[in-house]
Design a protein around this motif. Structure first.
Motif, short mmCIF file in Angstrom:
data_model
loop_
_atom_site.label_atom_id
_atom_site.label_comp_id
_atom_site.label_asym_id
_atom_site.label_seq_id
_atom_site.Cartn_x
_atom_site.Cartn_y
_atom_site.Cartn_z
N LEU A 9 0.82 -1.21 0.00
CA LEU A 9 0.00 0.00 0.00
C LEU A 9 0.85 1.27 0.00
O LEU A 9 1.98 1.26 0.53
CB LEU A 9 -0.90 0.04 1.25
CG LEU A 9 -1.97 -1.07 1.37
CD1 LEU A 9 -2.41 -1.19 2.81
CD2 LEU A 9 -3.16 -0.76 0.47
N ASP A 10 0.31 2.34 -0.57
CA ASP A 10 0.96 3.64 -0.37
C ASP A 10 0.63 4.13 1.04
O ASP A 10 -0.18 3.52 1.76
CB ASP A 10 0.54 4.63 -1.45
CG ASP A 10 -0.95 4.93 -1.46
OD1 ASP A 10 -1.64 4.69 -0.44
OD2 ASP A 10 -1.45 5.42 -2.49
N LYS A 15 -2.45 3.99 6.03
CA LYS A 15 -2.97 4.61 7.24
C LYS A 15 -4.48 4.39 7.37
O LYS A 15 -4.99 4.21 8.48
CB LYS A 15 -2.63 6.10 7.26
CG LYS A 15 -1.14 6.36 7.45
CD LYS A 15 -0.82 7.78 7.89
CE LYS A 15 -1.13 8.80 6.84
NZ LYS A 15 -0.64 10.15 7.22
N CYS A 16 -5.19 4.38 6.24
CA CYS A 16 -6.62 4.09 6.27
C CYS A 16 -6.88 2.66 6.74
O CYS A 16 -7.76 2.42 7.58
CB CYS A 16 -7.24 4.32 4.89
SG CYS A 16 -7.40 6.04 4.42
N ASN A 22 -9.47 -2.57 8.78
CA ASN A 22 -10.34 -3.29 7.85
C ASN A 22 -9.56 -3.70 6.61
O ASN A 22 -8.41 -3.33 6.42
CB ASN A 22 -11.57 -2.46 7.48
CG ASN A 22 -11.23 -1.13 6.84
OD1 ASN A 22 -10.20 -0.97 6.17
ND2 ASN A 22 -12.10 -0.14 7.03
N LEU A 23 -10.23 -4.48 5.78
CA LEU A 23 -9.65 -5.01 4.55
C LEU A 23 -10.56 -4.62 3.40
O LEU A 23 -11.77 -4.90 3.44
CB LEU A 23 -9.53 -6.53 4.66
CG LEU A 23 -8.53 -7.27 3.76
CD1 LEU A 23 -7.13 -6.70 3.91
CD2 LEU A 23 -8.53 -8.75 4.11
N LYS A 224 5.28 7.76 13.07
CA LYS A 224 3.87 7.86 13.45
C LYS A 224 3.19 6.49 13.40
O LYS A 224 2.42 6.13 14.29
CB LYS A 224 3.14 8.83 12.52
CG LYS A 224 3.48 10.29 12.72
CD LYS A 224 2.74 11.14 11.70
CE LYS A 224 3.13 12.61 11.78
NZ LYS A 224 2.45 13.42 10.72
N ILE A 225 3.48 5.74 12.33
CA ILE A 225 2.88 4.42 12.18
C ILE A 225 3.38 3.48 13.26
O ILE A 225 2.59 2.72 13.87
CB ILE A 225 3.16 3.85 10.78
CG1 ILE A 225 2.41 4.67 9.71
CG2 ILE A 225 2.75 2.39 10.69
CD1 ILE A 225 2.77 4.32 8.29
N ILE A 226 4.66 3.51 13.55
CA ILE A 226 5.22 2.64 14.60
C ILE A 226 4.54 2.92 15.94
O ILE A 226 4.11 1.99 16.65
CB ILE A 226 6.75 2.85 14.72
CG1 ILE A 226 7.46 2.25 13.50
CG2 ILE A 226 7.29 2.21 16.01
CD1 ILE A 226 8.95 2.50 13.47
#
Length: 266
Positions: A9-10, A15-16, A22-23, A224-226
């Motif tokens: 994913l980009d 992030k979404c 969800n998938l 941020k993601i971590i």
């Protein structure tokens, strides 16, 4: 042993997916390969004798079977995953030139997460390993229904083999899991093309087994993601940074050790 599948994913899409847990399922007619799930993958010419004993003509049966295959395509939503996490091409194509992420998903836990009403016909998505061919080997459309459905859903050209795709297939998902984009919501319901609307299956945090960060990922986005996934999603998730291998045209994951500060707040 858990079967881990991967979603490239980009940053925006990642992030979404992580934030909403969800998938995304996309209609089979809206994929990037025009041959995908196409009715022309099947052969309608040899109508069985048992169908020709009544008054209905042969041409009618041919049109009916092809129309059924077209309807199946239009009424099926699927999610494409991969068996591998280090495809240079997929990192370039789906992760915005290696600036995105690749999410590792535990297939068993995904199937345990399927809500009771996600499918209108099947209780859970059908899991199919995509099969790749050099030519269109058209089987008879009058074979067993499940064999024909599976062939239509899982057959692709040899050029796509590098993706090593595994599909979660859901015919007629429930509309309660369909979500309009802001642009779609501006238009009257009467002019919606339902094939363009995505369906989203909710996932438990434990479904997210790992995350691989692209070679060119923005460091602030990465941090941020971590922080988010370790605090909000799954504290046991495995995190990796993809790096360039010095000795081969190959990507190499390096494990990111957890810091105590990542787990200190809930």
């Amino acid at each position: 042993m858990a079967r881990i599948l991967y979603k490239y994913l980009d940053i925006t899409g990642a992030k979404c997916m992580i934030g909403n847990q969800n998938l995304q399922f996309t209609n089979a007619s809206q994929l990037n390969d025009p041959f995908d799930c196409h009715p022309k993958l099947l052969d309608y010419s040899s109508v069985p004798e048992r169908k020709l004993q009544g008054w209905i003509p042969e041409e009618w049966w041919k049109m009916k079977e092809e129309n059924d295959a077209l309807n199946l395509r239009n009424e099926t939503w699927l999610c494409s995953l991969s068996k591998i996490n280090d495809s240079i091409l997929m990192w370039a194509h789906y992760c915005y030139n290696h600036k995105g992420i690749c999410i590792g998903l535990d297939l068993d836990k995904i199937m345990e997460s399927v809500p009771p009403m996600f499918g209108s016909i099947y209780i859970k998505p059908i899991v199919l390993d995509v099969q790749y061919y050099n030519i269109i080997e058209r089987p008879s459309a009058y074979n067993s229904a499940q064999d024909i459905f599976n062939y239509q859903w899982q057959t692709k050209a040899k050029e796509w083999e590098y993706e090593q795709e595994v599909r979660l297939v859901m015919p007629k998902p429930s509309s309660i899991y369909a979500t309009l984009t802001p642009a779609q919501a501006k238009h009257p319901k009467e002019i919606w093309d339902w094939r363009e609307i995505h369906h989203y299956m909710p996932l438990k945090g434990e479904c997210f087994e790992s995350i691989y960060f692209g070679v060119n990922i923005d460091e602030q986005e990465k941090e941020k993601i971590i922080q988010f996934v370790r605090k909000k999603l799954n504290p046991h998730i495995n995190l990796y940074q993809m790096c360039v291998n010095a000795d081969a045209f190959r990507l190499q994951p390096e494990f990111i050790k957890p810091l105590n500060s990542d787990l200190s707040d809930d």
